[in-house]
Design a protein around this motif. Sequence first.
Motif, short mmCIF file in Angstrom:
data_model
loop_
_atom_site.label_atom_id
_atom_site.label_comp_id
_atom_site.label_asym_id
_atom_site.label_seq_id
_atom_site.Cartn_x
_atom_site.Cartn_y
_atom_site.Cartn_z
N UNK A 27 10.39 -1.10 -13.78
CA UNK A 27 8.99 -1.32 -13.98
C UNK A 27 8.20 -1.17 -12.85
N UNK A 28 7.04 -1.13 -12.92
CA UNK A 28 5.84 -1.08 -11.79
C UNK A 28 5.83 -2.49 -11.47
N UNK A 29 5.96 -3.55 -12.06
CA UNK A 29 5.81 -4.79 -11.49
C UNK A 29 6.47 -5.14 -10.29
N UNK A 30 7.83 -4.90 -10.22
CA UNK A 30 8.40 -5.24 -8.64
C UNK A 30 8.00 -4.43 -7.73
N UNK A 31 7.46 -3.21 -7.83
CA UNK A 31 6.75 -2.20 -6.74
C UNK A 31 5.41 -3.09 -6.37
N UNK A 32 4.69 -3.57 -7.33
CA UNK A 32 3.51 -4.15 -7.19
C UNK A 32 3.62 -5.39 -6.37
N UNK A 33 4.60 -6.38 -6.67
CA UNK A 33 4.94 -7.58 -6.06
C UNK A 33 5.33 -7.21 -4.43
N UNK A 35 4.34 -4.76 -2.75
CA UNK A 35 3.22 -4.15 -2.29
C UNK A 35 2.40 -5.23 -1.70
N UNK A 36 2.09 -6.04 -2.64
CA UNK A 36 1.18 -7.30 -2.44
C UNK A 36 1.83 -8.04 -1.30
N UNK A 37 3.05 -8.43 -1.23
CA UNK A 37 3.68 -8.95 -0.19
C UNK A 37 3.51 -8.43 1.19
N UNK A 38 3.46 -7.13 1.11
CA UNK A 38 3.28 -6.34 2.39
C UNK A 38 1.96 -6.41 2.87
N UNK A 39 0.96 -6.37 2.04
CA UNK A 39 -0.36 -6.34 2.42
C UNK A 39 -0.74 -7.81 3.10
N UNK A 40 -0.10 -8.90 2.24
CA UNK A 40 -0.22 -10.35 2.73
C UNK A 40 0.40 -10.38 4.29
N UNK A 41 1.35 -9.90 4.47
CA UNK A 41 1.99 -9.89 5.86
C UNK A 41 1.16 -9.18 6.77
N UNK A 42 0.85 -7.81 6.47
CA UNK A 42 -0.30 -7.16 7.26
C UNK A 42 -1.45 -7.97 7.68
N UNK A 43 -2.28 -8.59 6.71
CA UNK A 43 -3.26 -9.47 6.86
C UNK A 43 -3.03 -10.57 8.02
N UNK A 44 -1.76 -11.09 7.48
CA UNK A 44 -1.41 -12.48 8.46
C UNK A 44 -1.38 -11.64 10.13
N UNK A 45 -0.45 -10.68 10.02
CA UNK A 45 -0.50 -10.22 11.52
C UNK A 45 -1.81 -9.72 12.18
#
Length: 67
Positions: A27-33, A35-45
């Motif tokens: 389902x698209x939910x794990x993919x969205x999670x 992507x959200x995690x990668x965006x959060x890490x990118x924002x922190x870096x």
Amino acid sequence: MSVIHYVHATLAARLAELRRDGERGDSPVPTAVIIFGLVAVAMAVTAAALGAANDWMSNIPKHQDPK
């Protein structure tokens, strides 16, 4: 009326085909999670790099005219 019958028959056949094919992937939910995690890490870096750059820039001495 024949167009409605055609659309109904086509839709019914397609839905039956989709039900027959059991494996449709994740389902698209794990993919969205993810992507959200990668965006959060990118924002922190990015925030850490911005903070380090601002600290480095503030430690540069101001220009003074030679006398």
